[in-house]
Design an enzyme around this catalytic site. Structure first.
Site, mmCIF file in Angstrom:
data_model
loop_
_atom_site.group_PDB
_atom_site.id
_atom_site.type_symbol
_atom_site.label_atom_id
_atom_site.label_comp_id
_atom_site.label_asym_id
_atom_site.label_seq_id
_atom_site.Cartn_x
_atom_site.Cartn_y
_atom_site.Cartn_z
ATOM 1 N N ASN A 1 0.825 -1.201 0.000
ATOM 2 C CA ASN A 1 0.000 0.000 0.000
ATOM 3 C C ASN A 1 0.863 1.256 0.000
ATOM 4 O O ASN A 1 1.000 1.924 -1.032
ATOM 5 C CB ASN A 1 -0.960 -0.028 1.197
ATOM 6 C CG ASN A 1 -1.934 1.132 1.174
ATOM 7 O OD1 ASN A 1 -1.884 1.988 0.301
ATOM 8 N ND2 ASN A 1 -2.836 1.166 2.139
ATOM 9 N N ASP A 2 1.483 1.550 1.137
ATOM 10 C CA ASP A 2 2.258 2.789 1.242
ATOM 11 C C ASP A 2 3.330 2.922 0.160
ATOM 12 O O ASP A 2 3.615 4.024 -0.304
ATOM 13 C CB ASP A 2 2.932 2.876 2.619
ATOM 14 C CG ASP A 2 1.907 3.089 3.728
ATOM 15 O OD1 ASP A 2 0.828 3.627 3.419
ATOM 16 O OD2 ASP A 2 2.191 2.718 4.870
ATOM 17 N N VAL A 3 3.907 1.795 -0.244
ATOM 18 C CA VAL A 3 5.000 1.857 -1.220
ATOM 19 C C VAL A 3 4.517 2.199 -2.623
ATOM 20 O O VAL A 3 5.311 2.323 -3.543
ATOM 21 C CB VAL A 3 5.824 0.549 -1.263
ATOM 22 C CG1 VAL A 3 6.453 0.277 0.085
ATOM 23 C CG2 VAL A 3 4.967 -0.631 -1.704
#
Lengths: 471, 97
Positions: free
Chosen positions: A398-400
């Site tokens: 997600n964050d990446v």
């Protein structure tokens, strides 16, 4: 006479050879082809080091030693055979704790019987002053490695919440404890009394615990690397005490290896080492990162839609993350990749350096699922390709993939290098539900893009359904 | 060996470590951690000295305990690294047309 442990120059020479073998072991890892040969060099080095020690010391208790090695070796071997690849981060943390504890035990043993280690000053009946510093450092680093790794293990294994646990005034407490340890090691130089030694040990155990407790789950790649580094420095400190080249070389290698990995991990998150160690990331972030975005429209797709889109594609890039590991979806994913390849689709995998819970975690899981390593690419090598890619298939990451890291200065992950999945013609985003946000507590704008289709399900189930729909 | 020569070995080994580790491919960072783990158990040398020496029973038993711990790491570390490295395979060329 009491100065050197290894009197015979040949003995020192063999230890040096062992050290060289360890260098070759790491050197082998520069490519998968040479890696297994490297590992064998490592084993040879260890046999040389252990063999030389046994041969050159008067062994009063060989049977006990053999039994001890058999017990430990047996346990280690069985664990190594049985462990699941998804559990590698826990295993490595557990192994680090053992190195730390072994260093502590050796340091205490050396304190109890300094004569055997050749660190006793025969003139005064006390331990050499230089050796006291080395021992003090060795036991402190060993104890920190031990208690820190135990906490890291508990967090990674799920026995303890991955959420950062924040004590009030923890920075003051931590810095105070560290300063006290340094002061005690200094005092140990003038007085080698048992209470001083015991206090250094006890405080170091405490600080290891305090340091790791406030660090959250997704920062674990840094923590695991850092503890790796510490276990090396502990070995090096003991090597100084024993004047043993094999231990010093190994300690330096392992220490720098862990330090470099920590650096790579921090850079991949665009965070300073200090801020990771200070801990508590992701607790205050929620408020700043797009809390008002809940009602934005998004598209939901089915497994059939996904199967159709990917079969039509020329190139599909798969972006795996920790969620894939949790769902054990790597085998199903490879099956999906195989089917796509049969349809003439080019399949590649894109790995973000901090995907997963330890450096290289995703690569091992994909290798386990028989994905050839030349289909797996690092961020810098593949990021330019998303623009010419038909489908980016994000699974458990997600964050990446969050473009806010490139544009939104107020975002807690601003500046972190991310995979440009949104540039692909279509983004398929496998996620358990729309509710959960990534570890950083930030909403991901990719969810709401026109070219994004959300596949809401357990990662493994979704991939299996896609495979069925393709067949 | 005097302190300075030991220190020089240490410094040089740090330099070697720096260059060698940067040359490790990121795909193998997990095996790198497990193998460094295994080799850092060379601390077993200290444990063996302690358990081999006469004179202090405390020291001997502590040493033996450390031998057990370090052996777990040595055998476990090398075995799990070997297992992981065996999984890294190249594309089979004949299969791709």
């Amino acid at each position: 006479m009491s100065e050197a442990v290894a009197v015979n120059p040949w003995v020192a020479f063999i230890y040096l050879i062992a050290g060289l073998c360890f260098i070759l072991a790491l050197r082998g890892l520069s490519s998968p082809e040479s890696s297994r040969r490297g590992n064998r060099f490592g084993m040879v080095g260890m046999v040389l080091a252990v063999g030389t020690t046994l041969v050159t010391h008067k062994i009063a208790s060989l049977p006990e030693i053999v039994v001890a090695m058999a017990i430990g070796g047996g346990i280690g071997f069985v664990v190594a055979r049985r462990i699941q690849m998804t559990a590698m981060p826990q295993l490595v943390a557990a192994f680090h704790s053992l190195v730390g504890l072994a260093a502590v035990l050796v340091a205490i043993a050396a304190y109890a019987n300094p004569g055997a280690f050749g660190i006793l000053d025969l003139a005064t009946g006390h331990i050499h002053q230089v050796s006291r510093i080395e021992m003090g450092l060795g036991i402190a680093i060993g104890a920190i490695t031990f208690s820190g790794s135990v906490i890291a293990f508990l967090k990674l294994n799920g026995n303890m919440s991955g959420k950062p646990i924040l004590l009030p005034a923890r920075h003051v407490i931590n810095l105070g404890t560290l300063a006290l340890i340094v002061a005690l090691i200094g005092y140990f130089l003038t007085d080698d009394a048992l209470p001083v030694f015991a206090a250094i040990t006890a405080l170091s155990f405490v600080i290891g615990f305090l340091l790791i407790v406030p660090i959250g789950g997704a920062d674990m790649p840094v923590v695991v690397s850092m503890l790796n580094s510490y276990s090396g420095w502990a070995a090096a400190a003991m090597g100084f005490t024993l004047h043993n080249t094999a231990m010093i070389i190994t300690g330096a290698l392992v220490g720098s290896s862990g330090a470099i990995l920590s650096y790579i991990m921090c850079r991949a998150m665009n965070r300073s080492f200090i801020s990771v160690i200070a801990g508590g990331f992701g607790t205050e972030a929620g408020a700043s990162g797009g809390g008002a975005a809940i009602d934005r429209p998004w598209k939901r797709g089915s497994a059939e839609d996904a199967a159709f889109l990917m079969k039509q594609a020329e190139q599909v890039i798969i972006v795996p993350g920790y969620g894939m590991a949790v769902a054990q979806a790597q085998h199903a994913l490879r099956e999906m990749g195989d089917l796509l390849k049969k349809e003439g689709v080019r399949v590649k995998y894109a790995i973000h350096p901090v995907a997963g819970r330890m450096p290289g975690h995703m690569n091992v899981l994909l290798a386990e699922a028989n994905v050839p390593y030349d289909e797996v690419f690092e961020l810098e090598d593949i990021n330019g390709e998303f623009a010419q890619t038909d489908v980016a298939f994000v699974i458990g990451a997600n964050d990446v993939t969050n473009p806010a890291a490139k544009t939104d200065k107020s975002s807690p992950i601003y500046g972190m290098p991310v995979l440009d999945v949104e540039k692909a013609k279509t983004v398929l985003f496998v996620k358990r539900s729309m509710g959960g946000v990534g570890y950083a507590g930030v909403d991901n704008e990719v969810f709401y893009r026109d070219n994004t289709m959300m596949l809401l399900a357990d990662a493994k189930k979704m991939v299996e359904e896609i495979v069925k729909a393709m067949g | 060996m005097d302190f300075v020569s030991v220190l020089s070995i240490f410094m040089l080994a740090c330099c070697v470590g720096y260059y060698v580790v940067w040359s490790v491919t990121p795909a193998l960072h997990t095996p790198l951690m497990s193998v460094t783990n295994a080799i850092s158990s060379v601390i077993i040398v200290g444990a063996l000295i302690a358990s081999a020496a006469e004179g202090s029973t405390t020291s001997k038993w502590l040493g033996l305990a450390a031998v057990v711990l370090a052996s777990v790491n040595i055998f476990g570390g090398f075995a799990v690294t070997e297992r992981m490295l065996a999984m890294y395979k190249k594309k089979d060329r004949p299969a791709a047309k």
